[in-house]
Design a protein around this motif. Structure first.
Motif, PDB file in Angstrom:
ATOM      1  N   ILE A   1       1.737   1.217   5.718  1.00 29.99           N
ATOM      2  CA  ILE A   1       0.973   2.150   4.853  1.00 29.99           C
ATOM      3  C   ILE A   1       1.211   3.731   5.344  1.00 29.99           C
ATOM      4  N   ASP A   2       1.088   3.740   6.746  1.00 29.99           N
ATOM      5  CA  ASP A   2       1.223   5.192   6.931  1.00 29.99           C
ATOM      6  C   ASP A   2       2.730   5.651   6.548  1.00 29.99           C
ATOM      7  N   LYS A   3       3.773   4.696   6.746  1.00 32.48           N
ATOM      8  CA  LYS A   3       5.444   5.172   6.718  1.00 32.48           C
ATOM      9  C   LYS A   3       5.394   5.297   5.143  1.00 32.48           C
ATOM     10  N   TYR A   4       4.812   4.464   4.133  1.00 31.89           N
ATOM     11  CA  TYR A   4       4.891   4.511   2.829  1.00 31.89           C
ATOM     12  C   TYR A   4       4.103   6.016   2.448  1.00 31.89           C
ATOM     13  N   TYR A   5       3.128   6.086   3.146  1.00 32.66           N
ATOM     14  CA  TYR A   5       2.552   7.530   2.772  1.00 32.66           C
ATOM     15  C   TYR A   5       3.316   8.712   3.139  1.00 32.66           C
ATOM     16  N   ARG A   6       3.975   8.403   4.061  1.00 35.06           N
ATOM     17  CA  ARG A   6       4.985   9.555   4.690  1.00 35.06           C
ATOM     18  C   ARG A   6       6.335   9.552   3.880  1.00 35.06           C
ATOM     19  N   LYS A   7       6.564   8.597   3.040  1.00 29.03           N
ATOM     20  CA  LYS A   7       7.886   8.325   2.337  1.00 29.03           C
ATOM     21  C   LYS A   7       8.995   8.195   3.125  1.00 29.03           C
ATOM     22  N   THR A   8       8.687   7.556   4.387  1.00 25.92           N
ATOM     23  CA  THR A   8       9.805   7.071   5.258  1.00 25.92           C
ATOM     24  C   THR A   8      10.233   5.503   5.091  1.00 25.92           C
ATOM     25  N   ASP A   9       9.347   4.849   4.685  1.00 24.23           N
ATOM     26  CA  ASP A   9       9.660   3.202   4.292  1.00 24.23           C
ATOM     27  C   ASP A   9       8.889   2.586   3.266  1.00 24.23           C
ATOM     28  N   LEU A  10       9.271   1.397   2.767  1.00 23.68           N
ATOM     29  CA  LEU A  10       8.747   0.786   1.702  1.00 23.68           C
ATOM     30  C   LEU A  10       7.153   0.342   2.146  1.00 23.68           C
ATOM     31  N   LEU A  11       6.164   0.040   1.462  1.00 24.24           N
ATOM     32  CA  LEU A  11       4.968  -0.524   1.567  1.00 24.24           C
ATOM     33  C   LEU A  11       5.131  -2.020   1.619  1.00 24.24           C
ATOM     34  N   LYS A  12       4.880  -2.879   2.592  1.00 24.30           N
ATOM     35  CA  LYS A  12       5.335  -4.222   2.872  1.00 24.30           C
ATOM     36  C   LYS A  12       4.083  -4.863   2.669  1.00 24.30           C
ATOM     37  N   ALA A  13       4.342  -6.110   2.032  1.00 24.17           N
ATOM     38  CA  ALA A  13       3.064  -7.243   2.019  1.00 24.17           C
ATOM     39  C   ALA A  13       3.621  -8.598   1.916  1.00 24.17           C
ATOM     40  N   ASN A  14       2.773  -9.368   2.599  1.00 21.71           N
ATOM     41  CA  ASN A  14       3.011 -11.011   2.320  1.00 21.71           C
ATOM     42  C   ASN A  14       1.544 -11.496   2.079  1.00 21.71           C
ATOM     43  N   VAL A  15       1.174 -11.907   0.799  1.00 22.97           N
ATOM     44  CA  VAL A  15       0.025 -12.359   0.298  1.00 22.97           C
ATOM     45  C   VAL A  15       0.298 -13.467  -0.508  1.00 22.97           C
ATOM     46  N   ASP A  16      -0.856 -14.387  -0.340  1.00 22.05           N
ATOM     47  CA  ASP A  16      -1.132 -15.618  -0.987  1.00 22.05           C
ATOM     48  C   ASP A  16      -1.872 -15.411  -2.481  1.00 22.05           C
TER      49      ASP A  16
ATOM     50  N   LYS B   1      -1.288  17.087   8.193  1.00 25.65           N
ATOM     51  CA  LYS B   1      -1.913  18.237   7.092  1.00 25.65           C
ATOM     52  C   LYS B   1      -2.736  17.440   6.158  1.00 25.65           C
ATOM     53  N   GLU B   2      -2.347  16.120   6.144  1.00 26.84           N
ATOM     54  CA  GLU B   2      -2.949  15.250   4.831  1.00 26.84           C
ATOM     55  C   GLU B   2      -4.104  14.838   5.322  1.00 26.84           C
ATOM     56  N   LEU B   3      -5.315  14.520   4.563  1.00 24.55           N
ATOM     57  CA  LEU B   3      -6.644  13.852   5.142  1.00 24.55           C
ATOM     58  C   LEU B   3      -6.441  12.467   5.703  1.00 24.55           C
ATOM     59  N   PHE B   4      -5.711  11.890   4.800  1.00 22.38           N
ATOM     60  CA  PHE B   4      -5.591  10.331   5.298  1.00 22.38           C
ATOM     61  C   PHE B   4      -4.978  10.248   6.700  1.00 22.38           C
ATOM     62  N   LEU B   5      -3.951  11.073   6.994  1.00 21.03           N
ATOM     63  CA  LEU B   5      -3.179  11.079   8.132  1.00 21.03           C
ATOM     64  C   LEU B   5      -4.044  11.979   9.407  1.00 21.03           C
ATOM     65  N   GLN B   6      -5.032  12.780   8.913  1.00 27.11           N
ATOM     66  CA  GLN B   6      -5.492  13.338   9.923  1.00 27.11           C
ATOM     67  C   GLN B   6      -6.790  12.602  10.684  1.00 27.11           C
ATOM     68  N   TRP B   7      -7.343  11.550   9.630  1.00 24.82           N
ATOM     69  CA  TRP B   7      -8.335  10.767  10.472  1.00 24.82           C
ATOM     70  C   TRP B   7      -7.806   9.235  10.908  1.00 24.82           C
ATOM     71  N   SER B   8      -6.780   8.769  10.113  1.00 33.61           N
ATOM     72  CA  SER B   8      -6.084   7.384  10.718  1.00 33.61           C
ATOM     73  C   SER B   8      -7.322   6.377  10.605  1.00 33.61           C
ATOM     74  N   PRO B   9      -7.923   6.117   9.370  1.00 29.72           N
ATOM     75  CA  PRO B   9      -9.384   5.487   9.513  1.00 29.72           C
ATOM     76  C   PRO B   9      -9.223   3.759   9.889  1.00 29.72           C
ATOM     77  N   ASP B  10      -9.791   3.481  10.562  1.00 32.01           N
ATOM     78  CA  ASP B  10      -9.930   1.894  11.008  1.00 32.01           C
ATOM     79  C   ASP B  10     -11.443   1.494  10.310  1.00 32.01           C
ATOM     80  N   LEU B  11     -11.128   0.567   9.681  1.00 27.94           N
ATOM     81  CA  LEU B  11     -12.483   0.121   8.775  1.00 27.94           C
ATOM     82  C   LEU B  11     -12.271  -1.463   8.618  1.00 27.94           C
ATOM     83  N   ASN B  12     -13.429  -2.208   8.791  1.00 23.58           N
ATOM     84  CA  ASN B  12     -13.835  -3.366   8.423  1.00 23.58           C
ATOM     85  C   ASN B  12     -14.801  -3.352   7.354  1.00 23.58           C
TER      86      ASN B  12
END
Length: 508
Positions: free
Chosen positions: A186-201, A121-132
């Motif tokens: 990212i998708d799980k966070y958007y669906r509110k089923t999990d935390l958005l996770k990151a490991n960043v320098d 139903k959501e635009l972001f999830l409808q298209w699941s973009p793959d981008l460089n």
């Protein structure tokens, strides 16, 4: 069908949708037979525009040097749904979305695809973009940010499962830093089923920590939750609220950072933000006053119910600077301002805070240790009175060879464990308790001196109205106080709190 369009000027109007002007148009397209309803439509287009100006609803853009391609084919999973593949390049861009957002930039290179899913139903999830993406000299203004985001360069790969920042250089207000790392879920966070996770320098020449904290404060908090928190000390109070819904590990290397009015340097260590809890683990840094290491935990469930636990270790710190850096130290260790010189200081503490960061004294639990050598004892009426009653030689230098103090804090009571003071040929052991109302009850025993007799002294009362009572020595001759290790015990408590906090809200 093959289509080719060459034009110096072209105007395109779609009623209530798009209004565009194109210059130096070169367009080639191949389209499958759209009259054949038995087969899904396929198309490919290569385009090149000298300039493009377009407006759609509240969005408008002016772009130069535009080129790229667009391909639409049936999805392999479902032939009734399209798959879009594209490349896009421009030399200059200026775009705006009403008063909400604007972006300008030089070279922008994009390559990606999107597969339409009509079950979402959501635009972001409808298209699941793959981008460089590869962007240079970008400048982003957002209404939600009080400072612009300058992007000298950024290269990243994005999918709904993983966002990889290959390299980036970002200027945010007074902060200048480089980010690289991976963001997942990212998708799980958007669906509110999990935390958005990151490991960043996070690598920076200069960082304004207060400004960045103001920007990210309250991320993930609903407006209703924020509005419900009315028990603040003052309407002007704006404490840092740890972001919710994320699990981020930030590996830091900062050459210079500003915290309040204090400038610190060479900041190294890790910072974790996990769903309302912020943890700093063995962050090492230096300033003019000392070399320091900090482990800390901060929670902010409500504005007027903050919690902080710290393990703060300062090496070779100037005592006057220490008191200026942590004014509460003067309350916990009032004798400290009588000394001048450098010492080692270690503090372990946990307490709740009000919305203005004022300590809730009923919740304060702390331990501290101070060790110093060759300290100068500042001239004071109190020291003169003590020296006279303990029969110190008048020629004794006003200098402390060594001191080692341990103390614990419980609510409004500070207990000072027996500690040794060495001055010239004199050695004395002191201990006692004082309260936050600055009432004192101390005992001092001379354990070694050039005199044939040893003297003891009780010091009681308030500053300015102290009573000095000669008494028998409480501590025997040659007594050496043992280490209580109170700070170490408090640090172990903090480590358990941190461990428990990191295990909370783990999604199965």
């Amino acid at each position: 069908f093959d289509i080719e369009i060459l034009s110096k000027d072209m105007d395109i109007e779609m009623i209530d949708v798009v209004d565009a002007t194109l210059k130096e148009v070169k367009l080639k397209a191949q389209v499958s037979d759209f009259m054949d309803t038995t087969k899904p439509l396929s198309a490919h287009c290569d385009f090149n525009f000298g300039n493009l100006k377009a407006a759609m609803d509240t969005i408008d853009a002016a772009i130069s040097g535009v080129s790229g391609s667009l391909t639409m084919i049936p999805s392999k999973k479902n032939k009734n749904n399209p798959e879009i593949r594209f490349t896009y390049n421009n030399k200059k861009i200026a775009a705006r979305m009403g008063n909400t957002m604007s972006f300008t930039g030089d070279i922008v290179k994009l390559k990606g695809k999107g597969i339409y899913d009509d079950q979402e139903k959501e635009l972001f999830l409808q298209w699941s973009p793959d981008l460089n993406a590869n962007i240079s000299n970008g400048l982003l203004h957002m209404a939600s940010l009080n400072v612009p985001v300058e992007i000298p360069s950024i290269i990243f790969d994005f999918t709904p499962e993983k966002f990889v920042i290959n390299e980036s250089h970002i200027i945010l207000g007074k902060s200048n830093f480089k980010l690289s790392g991976v963001i997942t879920n990212i998708d799980k966070y958007y669906r509110k089923t999990d935390l958005l996770k990151a490991n960043v320098d996070f690598v920076s020449d200069n960082t304004d920590i207060n400004q960045i904290m103001d920007i990210v404060s309250g991320f993930g908090t609903s407006d209703s939750a924020a509005a419900a928190d009315v028990d603040v000390v003052s309407k002007e109070d704006n404490p840092f609220m740890v972001p919710l819904g994320i699990d981020v590990l930030l590996n830091t290397w900062v050459k210079r950072a500003t915290v309040g009015q204090t400038v610190i340097e060479n900041v190294q260590g890790s910072l974790t933000v996990k769903d309302g809890v912020m943890i700093l683990e063995e962050i090492g840094f230096t300033c003019e006053a000392a070399k320091m290491q900090l482990t800390a935990m901060y929670r902010s469930p409500r504005k007027n119910h903050l919690f902080v636990g710290i393990d703060f270790h300062l090496l070779d710190v100037d005592i006057a600077s220490l008191i200026q850096m942590i004014p509460e130290i003067d309350t916990l260790v009032p004798m400290l301002k009588s000394f001048a010189g450098k010492a080692e200081f270690h503090l372990g503490a946990q307490t709740n805070l009000k919305s203005n960061y004022e300590l809730k004294m009923s919740t304060l639990r702390a331990s501290a240790a101070l060790e110093g050598q060759n300290l100068v004892l500042m001239d004071s009426k109190t020291f003169s009175e003590i020296a006279k009653l303990l029969a110190f030689n008048k020629k004794t230098e006003n200098k402390v060879d060594s001191i080692s103090v341990e103390m614990t804090v419980f609510k409004d009571e500070i207990d000072i464990y027996p500690f040794l003071i060495v001055m010239d040929k004199y050695k004395a052991v002191a201990s006692g308790r004082h309260n936050l109302d600055m009432t004192f009850d101390y005992h001092i025993s001379v354990t070694e001196s050039p005199l044939p007799t040893r003297l003891g002294l009780d010091v009681k009362g308030k500053i300015g109205d102290l009573k000095y009572i000669p008494v028998a020595c409480k501590y025997p001759s040659m007594y050496r106080p043992g280490k209580q290790k109170a700070v170490e015990k408090k640090v172990l408590e903090l480590k358990k709190l941190i461990s428990d906090a990191l295990k909370e809200n783990v999604k199965q």
